[in-house]
Design an enzyme around this catalytic site. Structure first.
Site, PDB file in Angstrom:
ATOM      1  N   SER A 179       4.092   7.690  25.006  1.00 23.46           N
ATOM      2  CA  SER A 179       4.978   8.671  25.877  1.00 23.46           C
ATOM      3  C   SER A 179       5.497   9.729  24.923  1.00 23.46           C
ATOM      4  O   SER A 179       4.712  10.328  24.399  1.00 23.46           O
ATOM      5  CB  SER A 179       5.986   7.751  26.363  1.00 23.46           C
ATOM      6  OG  SER A 179       6.727   8.809  27.146  1.00 23.46           O
ATOM      7  N   ASP A 236      11.198  15.936  29.228  1.00 24.44           N
ATOM      8  CA  ASP A 236      12.639  15.457  29.035  1.00 24.44           C
ATOM      9  C   ASP A 236      13.784  16.691  29.006  1.00 24.44           C
ATOM     10  O   ASP A 236      13.170  17.734  28.735  1.00 24.44           O
ATOM     11  CB  ASP A 236      12.702  14.600  27.540  1.00 24.44           C
ATOM     12  CG  ASP A 236      11.687  13.412  27.464  1.00 24.44           C
ATOM     13  OD1 ASP A 236      11.779  12.703  28.557  1.00 24.44           O
ATOM     14  OD2 ASP A 236      10.908  13.398  26.527  1.00 24.44           O
ATOM     15  N   HIS A 280       2.022  11.475  31.099  1.00 25.48           N
ATOM     16  CA  HIS A 280       2.594  11.245  32.559  1.00 25.48           C
ATOM     17  C   HIS A 280       2.146  12.359  33.473  1.00 25.48           C
ATOM     18  O   HIS A 280       2.858  12.692  34.557  1.00 25.48           O
ATOM     19  CB  HIS A 280       4.268  11.102  32.477  1.00 25.48           C
ATOM     20  CG  HIS A 280       4.614  10.173  31.650  1.00 25.48           C
ATOM     21  ND1 HIS A 280       4.122   8.731  31.314  1.00 25.48           N
ATOM     22  CD2 HIS A 280       5.394  10.327  30.504  1.00 25.48           C
ATOM     23  CE1 HIS A 280       4.722   8.147  30.303  1.00 25.48           C
ATOM     24  NE2 HIS A 280       5.567   9.267  30.026  1.00 25.48           N
TER      25      HIS A 280
END
Length: 216
Positions: free
Chosen positions: A103, A118, A140
């Site tokens: 990630s 983010d 993702h």
């Protein structure tokens, strides 16, 4: 993650894992990681908020592997840069020290962290990553049409200002870099290239070639 780490540590002289949890805003998950890595590697927390550059250098020289899990990619980049460790870590990795990033730990490997999913919580103004691959990485990547459309628009906005290719990786994707050869060893990904209106869908086994030039 452990399936990738096991052969690397079996081939090393030690099982010392330098664990960098700097992407996390709260819990370092040390107990959980000690438990998960039991029998595979020995976790040693490299706390970039407290360590000096000299101490970090010593820890990286001892390490057989660096492991960086998820969290906030902007926070990870901010903390590494503030500690003076972004270039230090890159030097050790280019020197052959194995690295596993998940990630945020994967995003930081790209040319920059601008495509992090983010919030830029630390108000980062310098976005350079470790530059271990010739892409900006987006992780993702959604599997549903609506999610992909939204993500593709955001990647397109990035492409309007940057000529860096973008590799958008599904959760199942695993990228391996060895001797400047980049391979998608598991899962799927989409490669966004400058000047191409549509991304190229890639599947497991795709080899990009030398790190200086991604080819499809």
């Amino acid at each position: 993650m452990l399936h990738a780490a096991r052969p690397l540590l079996e081939a090393a002289a030690s099982d010392h894992v330098a664990y960098i949890s700097a992407a996390s805003l709260s819990d370092h998950h040390l107990d959980l990681n000690h438990e998960q890595w039991a029998g595979v590697g020995s976790i040693h927390h490299l706390d970039v908020e407290r360590v000096t550059v000299a101490e970090a250098e010593e820890e990286l020289r001892r390490a057989a592997l660096v492991y960086v899990p998820g969290g906030n990619s902007f926070v990870l980049a901010h903390r590494l840069r503030r500690a003076g460790l972004l270039d230090v870590l890159r030097e050790h990795l280019l020197g052959g020290l194995p690295y596993i990033g998940v990630s945020a730990g994967a995003v930081i490997c790209g040319q920059d962290v601008l495509l992090s999913n983010d919030v830029n919580a630390p108000a980062l103004t310098e976005f350079e990553g470790l530059r271990l691959v010739p892409f900006s990485l987006d992780v993702h990547y959604p599997s549903d049409d609506a999610g992909r459309l939204e993500r593709d628009e955001r990647i397109g906005e990035y492409g309007a200002f940057h000529s860096t290719p973008v590799l958008a990786m599904a959760d199942s994707a695993e990228l391996r870099v060895a001797e400047e050869v980049v391979t998608l060893v598991e899962g799927s990904a989409h490669l966004f290239l400058p000047g191409r209106p549509e991304p190229v869908h890639l599947t497991a086994g795709h080899v990009f070639g030398p790190a200086e030039e991604a080819r499809v």
